[in-house]
Every structure is written in C-alpha cells, then in structure tokens.
Enzyme design. Structure first.
Site, PDB file in Angstrom:
ATOM      1  N   LYS A  15       0.518  -1.260   0.196  1.00 19.02           N
ATOM      2  CA  LYS A  15      -0.156   0.153  -0.046  1.00 19.02           C
ATOM      3  C   LYS A  15       0.855   1.257  -0.063  1.00 19.02           C
ATOM      4  O   LYS A  15       0.602   2.202  -0.886  1.00 19.02           O
ATOM      5  CB  LYS A  15      -0.821   0.010   1.263  1.00 19.02           C
ATOM      6  CG  LYS A  15      -2.003  -1.197   1.403  1.00 19.02           C
ATOM      7  CD  LYS A  15      -2.709  -1.138   2.552  1.00 19.02           C
ATOM      8  CE  LYS A  15      -2.093  -0.826   3.990  1.00 19.02           C
ATOM      9  NZ  LYS A  15      -1.188  -2.280   4.410  1.00 19.02           N
ATOM     10  N   ARG A  90      -9.908   0.962   8.528  1.00 20.12           N
ATOM     11  CA  ARG A  90      -9.277  -0.173   8.609  1.00 20.12           C
ATOM     12  C   ARG A  90     -10.321  -1.193   9.271  1.00 20.12           C
ATOM     13  O   ARG A  90      -9.913  -2.331   9.476  1.00 20.12           O
ATOM     14  CB  ARG A  90      -8.278   0.143   9.796  1.00 20.12           C
ATOM     15  CG  ARG A  90      -6.905  -0.974   9.618  1.00 20.12           C
ATOM     16  CD  ARG A  90      -5.984  -0.409   9.254  1.00 20.12           C
ATOM     17  NE  ARG A  90      -4.666  -1.199   9.670  1.00 20.12           N
ATOM     18  CZ  ARG A  90      -3.427  -0.730   9.206  1.00 20.12           C
ATOM     19  NH1 ARG A  90      -3.485   0.359   8.370  1.00 20.12           N
ATOM     20  NH2 ARG A  90      -2.428  -1.381   9.413  1.00 20.12           N
ATOM     21  N   ARG A 129      12.180  -6.496   6.244  1.00 18.76           N
ATOM     22  CA  ARG A 129      12.117  -5.166   6.256  1.00 18.76           C
ATOM     23  C   ARG A 129      12.657  -4.408   7.571  1.00 18.76           C
ATOM     24  O   ARG A 129      13.231  -3.656   7.493  1.00 18.76           O
ATOM     25  CB  ARG A 129      10.934  -4.402   5.960  1.00 18.76           C
ATOM     26  CG  ARG A 129      10.942  -2.909   5.818  1.00 18.76           C
ATOM     27  CD  ARG A 129       9.459  -2.477   5.306  1.00 18.76           C
ATOM     28  NE  ARG A 129       8.467  -2.486   6.577  1.00 18.76           N
ATOM     29  CZ  ARG A 129       7.222  -2.424   6.349  1.00 18.76           C
ATOM     30  NH1 ARG A 129       6.636  -1.664   5.291  1.00 18.76           N
ATOM     31  NH2 ARG A 129       6.437  -2.937   7.338  1.00 18.76           N
ATOM     32  N   ARG A 131      11.113  -3.198  10.553  1.00 16.81           N
ATOM     33  CA  ARG A 131      10.516  -1.895  11.141  1.00 16.81           C
ATOM     34  C   ARG A 131      10.239  -2.235  12.689  1.00 16.81           C
ATOM     35  O   ARG A 131      10.036  -3.534  12.780  1.00 16.81           O
ATOM     36  CB  ARG A 131       9.043  -1.545  10.233  1.00 16.81           C
ATOM     37  CG  ARG A 131       8.777  -0.101  10.645  1.00 16.81           C
ATOM     38  CD  ARG A 131       7.542   0.239   9.781  1.00 16.81           C
ATOM     39  NE  ARG A 131       6.164  -0.443  10.046  1.00 16.81           N
ATOM     40  CZ  ARG A 131       5.317  -0.311   9.226  1.00 16.81           C
ATOM     41  NH1 ARG A 131       5.295   0.257   8.078  1.00 16.81           N
ATOM     42  NH2 ARG A 131       4.012  -0.706   9.490  1.00 16.81           N
ATOM     43  N   ARG A 142      -0.663  -8.579  13.160  1.00 16.94           N
ATOM     44  CA  ARG A 142      -1.323  -7.625  12.086  1.00 16.94           C
ATOM     45  C   ARG A 142      -1.915  -8.415  10.955  1.00 16.94           C
ATOM     46  O   ARG A 142      -2.896  -7.919  10.600  1.00 16.94           O
ATOM     47  CB  ARG A 142       0.114  -6.723  11.454  1.00 16.94           C
ATOM     48  CG  ARG A 142       0.281  -5.743  12.409  1.00 16.94           C
ATOM     49  CD  ARG A 142       1.899  -5.308  12.191  1.00 16.94           C
ATOM     50  NE  ARG A 142       2.005  -4.604  10.889  1.00 16.94           N
ATOM     51  CZ  ARG A 142       3.078  -4.823  10.516  1.00 16.94           C
ATOM     52  NH1 ARG A 142       4.426  -5.212  10.984  1.00 16.94           N
ATOM     53  NH2 ARG A 142       3.305  -4.088   9.151  1.00 16.94           N
TER      54      ARG A 142
HETATM   55  P1  AP5 Z   1       4.730  -1.441   1.923  1.00 19.27           P
HETATM   56  O1  AP5 Z   1       4.331  -0.707   0.866  1.00 19.27           O
HETATM   57  O2  AP5 Z   1       5.436  -0.893   3.148  1.00 19.27           O
HETATM   58  O3  AP5 Z   1       3.475  -2.287   2.207  1.00 19.27           O
HETATM   59  P2  AP5 Z   1       2.181  -1.810   3.220  1.00 19.27           P
HETATM   60  O4  AP5 Z   1       1.167  -2.646   2.582  1.00 19.27           O
HETATM   61  O5  AP5 Z   1       2.184  -0.367   3.056  1.00 19.27           O
HETATM   62  O6  AP5 Z   1       2.696  -2.344   4.522  1.00 19.27           O
HETATM   63  P3  AP5 Z   1       2.904  -1.857   5.867  1.00 19.27           P
HETATM   64  O7  AP5 Z   1       3.475  -2.752   6.767  1.00 19.27           O
HETATM   65  O8  AP5 Z   1       3.198  -0.528   6.065  1.00 19.27           O
HETATM   66  O9  AP5 Z   1       1.310  -2.054   6.390  1.00 19.27           O
HETATM   67  P4  AP5 Z   1       0.492  -1.899   7.816  1.00 19.27           P
HETATM   68  O10 AP5 Z   1      -0.761  -1.803   7.233  1.00 19.27           O
HETATM   69  O11 AP5 Z   1       0.795  -3.236   8.556  1.00 19.27           O
HETATM   70  O12 AP5 Z   1       1.108  -0.840   8.261  1.00 19.27           O
HETATM   71  P5  AP5 Z   1       0.637   0.724   8.685  1.00 19.27           P
HETATM   72  O13 AP5 Z   1       1.709   1.644   8.644  1.00 19.27           O
HETATM   73  O14 AP5 Z   1      -0.744   1.057   7.899  1.00 19.27           O
HETATM   74  O15 AP5 Z   1       5.728  -2.572   1.420  1.00 19.27           O
HETATM   75  C1  AP5 Z   1       6.046  -3.743   2.444  1.00 19.27           C
HETATM   76  C2  AP5 Z   1       7.634  -4.205   1.955  1.00 19.27           C
HETATM   77  O16 AP5 Z   1       7.324  -5.103   0.589  1.00 19.27           O
HETATM   78  C3  AP5 Z   1       8.870  -3.135   1.713  1.00 19.27           C
HETATM   79  O17 AP5 Z   1       9.921  -3.575   1.895  1.00 19.27           O
HETATM   80  C4  AP5 Z   1       8.586  -2.880   0.223  1.00 19.27           C
HETATM   81  O18 AP5 Z   1       9.696  -2.631  -0.380  1.00 19.27           O
HETATM   82  C5  AP5 Z   1       8.211  -4.253  -0.211  1.00 19.27           C
HETATM   83  N1  AP5 Z   1       7.038  -4.387  -1.577  1.00 19.27           N
HETATM   84  C6  AP5 Z   1       5.930  -3.796  -1.673  1.00 19.27           C
HETATM   85  N2  AP5 Z   1       5.563  -4.062  -2.916  1.00 19.27           N
HETATM   86  C7  AP5 Z   1       6.326  -5.155  -3.561  1.00 19.27           C
HETATM   87  C8  AP5 Z   1       6.171  -6.132  -4.435  1.00 19.27           C
HETATM   88  N3  AP5 Z   1       5.195  -5.574  -5.276  1.00 19.27           N
HETATM   89  N4  AP5 Z   1       7.016  -7.000  -4.888  1.00 19.27           N
HETATM   90  C9  AP5 Z   1       7.980  -7.207  -3.883  1.00 19.27           C
HETATM   91  N5  AP5 Z   1       8.300  -6.214  -2.516  1.00 19.27           N
HETATM   92  C10 AP5 Z   1       7.363  -5.492  -2.314  1.00 19.27           C
HETATM   93  O19 AP5 Z   1       0.200   0.451  10.193  1.00 19.27           O
HETATM   94  C11 AP5 Z   1       1.213   0.250  11.013  1.00 19.27           C
HETATM   95  C12 AP5 Z   1       0.374   0.024  12.587  1.00 19.27           C
HETATM   96  O20 AP5 Z   1      -0.423   1.456  12.840  1.00 19.27           O
HETATM   97  C13 AP5 Z   1      -0.944  -0.982  12.607  1.00 19.27           C
HETATM   98  O21 AP5 Z   1      -0.725  -2.022  12.879  1.00 19.27           O
HETATM   99  C14 AP5 Z   1      -1.798   0.024  13.536  1.00 19.27           C
HETATM  100  O22 AP5 Z   1      -1.348  -0.260  14.915  1.00 19.27           O
HETATM  101  C15 AP5 Z   1      -1.508   1.398  13.517  1.00 19.27           C
HETATM  102  N6  AP5 Z   1      -2.555   1.851  12.465  1.00 19.27           N
HETATM  103  C16 AP5 Z   1      -2.474   2.391  11.382  1.00 19.27           C
HETATM  104  N7  AP5 Z   1      -3.505   3.146  10.726  1.00 19.27           N
HETATM  105  C17 AP5 Z   1      -4.400   2.444  11.441  1.00 19.27           C
HETATM  106  C18 AP5 Z   1      -6.047   2.514  11.592  1.00 19.27           C
HETATM  107  N8  AP5 Z   1      -6.634   3.055  10.503  1.00 19.27           N
HETATM  108  N9  AP5 Z   1      -6.798   2.151  12.719  1.00 19.27           N
HETATM  109  C19 AP5 Z   1      -6.064   1.609  13.635  1.00 19.27           C
HETATM  110  N10 AP5 Z   1      -4.727   1.576  13.676  1.00 19.27           N
HETATM  111  C20 AP5 Z   1      -3.899   1.936  12.831  1.00 19.27           C
END
Ligand code: AP5
Length: 186
Positions: A15, A90, A129, A131, A142
């Site tokens: 995403k 979400r 990754r 993080r 997650r």
């Molecule tokens: P990346 O692009 O970072 O993927 P992503 O889907 O954004 O993954 P995240 O881990 O950031 O998602 P998330 O939903 O867990 O985290 P968020 O920050 O929203 O890519 C991931 C990896 O894959 C990278 O290394 C990239 O290079 C690689 N990659 C990408 N595309 C690829 C491809 N096609 N081929 C190969 N490699 C590829 O949320 C984090 C935390 O915040 C949550 O757990 C929660 O606690 C909180 N939070 C955030 N939003 C909310 C909400 N709305 N409500 C409640 N809590 C929330």
C-alpha cells in the site's frame, strides 16, 4: 478527473509503496495513518505515547484516536484536492466515520484499490524489512487483525461499486501499471 482513493490490503501488500508512486504520478497527496502515527511516536506527542504499545503489538489503535487524527489531517485538504488514504479506514466502524467526515466536506471517493497478496509472501516481505512492528509475533498479529477487522471492507466497498482489485504478487512496477489500468488512467 481528480482522484480520491483508498488503498486496502494486508500488511506488506505494498500500500505504502504504491501510494507513493501514484501520488507522484498524479500530483496528489498520499496520506498514511501508519506514517502519521509513527511520526507522533517519534515526536513523543500525547497521541504517540498513547499508541506506541498498541502499534508494537500489531493491534489496531482505537477508532476514536484514529477519527481525531484523520479529521485533523483532512482539515488541511482543500475541497478540490485529490488524495490517497493508505491504511484508513481499517474496520467497518472507521469506514462509517470516514464516510461522515467526507460527506461533511462534500467529498466523494472515486475508488478503493485492494492490493491482493497471499499470506506467505506478506510475512517474508515484512520480516526482511525490520520496522519496529516487523517482528515475527507482531507481523502475525497484524495479518490476523487484517483478516478479522479489515477484510470486511472488501464487501463494504464492493457493495458501493468502488472496489478495484490488483494482483500484489507482481513486481512493484507491474502493480503500479495495474492500478493505473484499474483507474482507466493509462
Ligand atoms: P509496503 O509498501 O510498506 O506495504 P504496506 O502494505 O504499506 O505494509 P505496512 O507494513 O506498512 O502495512 P501495515 O498496514 O501493517 O502498516 P501501517 O503503517 O498502515 O511494503 C512492504 C515491503 O514490501 C517493503 O519492504 C516493500 O519494498 C516491499 N514491497 C512492496 N511491494 C512489493 C512488490 N510488489 N514486490 C516485492 N516487494 C514489495 O500501520 C501500522 C500500525 O499502525 C498498525 O498495525 C496499527 O497499529 C496502526 N494503524 C495504522 N492505521 C490505523 C488505523 N486506520 N486504525 C487503527 N490503527 C492503525
């Protein structure tokens, strides 16, 4: 046409990667609630202190905090601005709140893009990754939370004829192309 989009997908589906690419291509803002929360944690704000443990455990931050964060962020958008929301809504309650927030501003969504990736690929990508919330336990949680709470949004957006699905197993460039095609922007 101005694009107002939501990106849906499991942790690691791409995403954030795709939101950054599309944001650059279309000249619209990518708004990630995960990034906003991580910035709050890094700056040690009141919200940051409230959410750090929840984020590290892989659970969702409560809906009231998220509504607060999103309302404030949307207040900076002009009515004619395009945007990509990455990671919000979400769950179904957040989707209803988002609908109200947008309606109050007279804004309508164009599409919700689902980036679809199988679980084994997700886990591998995230553990590589490193993080703060990319530990094996937090990643597992997650993904579980995604299936329980976020996946019902697929039906929610489908019933509103807003859902567009792309194959997130492809290369980053190929997924970006598919998104452009789904939005009829090629
Ligand atoms: P990346 O692009 O970072 O993927 P992503 O889907 O954004 O993954 P995240 O881990 O950031 O998602 P998330 O939903 O867990 O985290 P968020 O920050 O929203 O890519 C991931 C990896 O894959 C990278 O290394 C990239 O290079 C690689 N990659 C990408 N595309 C690829 C491809 N096609 N081929 C190969 N490699 C590829 O949320 C984090 C935390 O915040 C949550 O757990 C929660 O606690 C909180 N939070 C955030 N939003 C909310 C909400 N709305 N409500 C409640 N809590 C929330």
């Amino acid at each position: 046409m101005v694009q107002r989009l939501v990106f849906l997908g499991a942790p690691g589906s791409g995403k954030g990667t795709q939101a950054a690419i599309l944001s650059k291509k279309l000249g619209i803002e990518a708004i990630s609630t995960g990034v906003m929360l991580r910035e709050a944690v890094a700056a040690d704000t009141e919200v940051g202190r409230r959410v750090i443990e929840i984020m590290t455990s892989g659970n969702l931050v409560d809906d009231a905090t998220m509504a607060e964060v999103v309302k404030e962020r949307i207040s900076f958008l002009e009515a004619e601005d395009g945007f990509i929301f990455d990671g919000y809504p979400r769950n179904l309650a957040q989707a209803d709140t988002f609908d109200e927030i947008l309606r109050d501003r007279g804004i309508t969504l164009n599409a919700a893009i689902l980036i679809d990736v199988p679980k084994d690929v997700l886990t591998q990508r995230l553990i590589e990754r490193q993080r703060l919330d990319d530990t094996e336990a937090a990643v597992g949680r997650r993904i579980e939370v995604y299936h329980q709470q976020t996946e019902p949004l697929v039906g929610y957006f489908e019933s509103r004829q807003l859902l567009r699905k792309v194959d997130g197993r492809l290369t980053i460039e190929e997924v970006a192309e598919e998104i452009m095609e789904q939005l009829s922007l090629n």
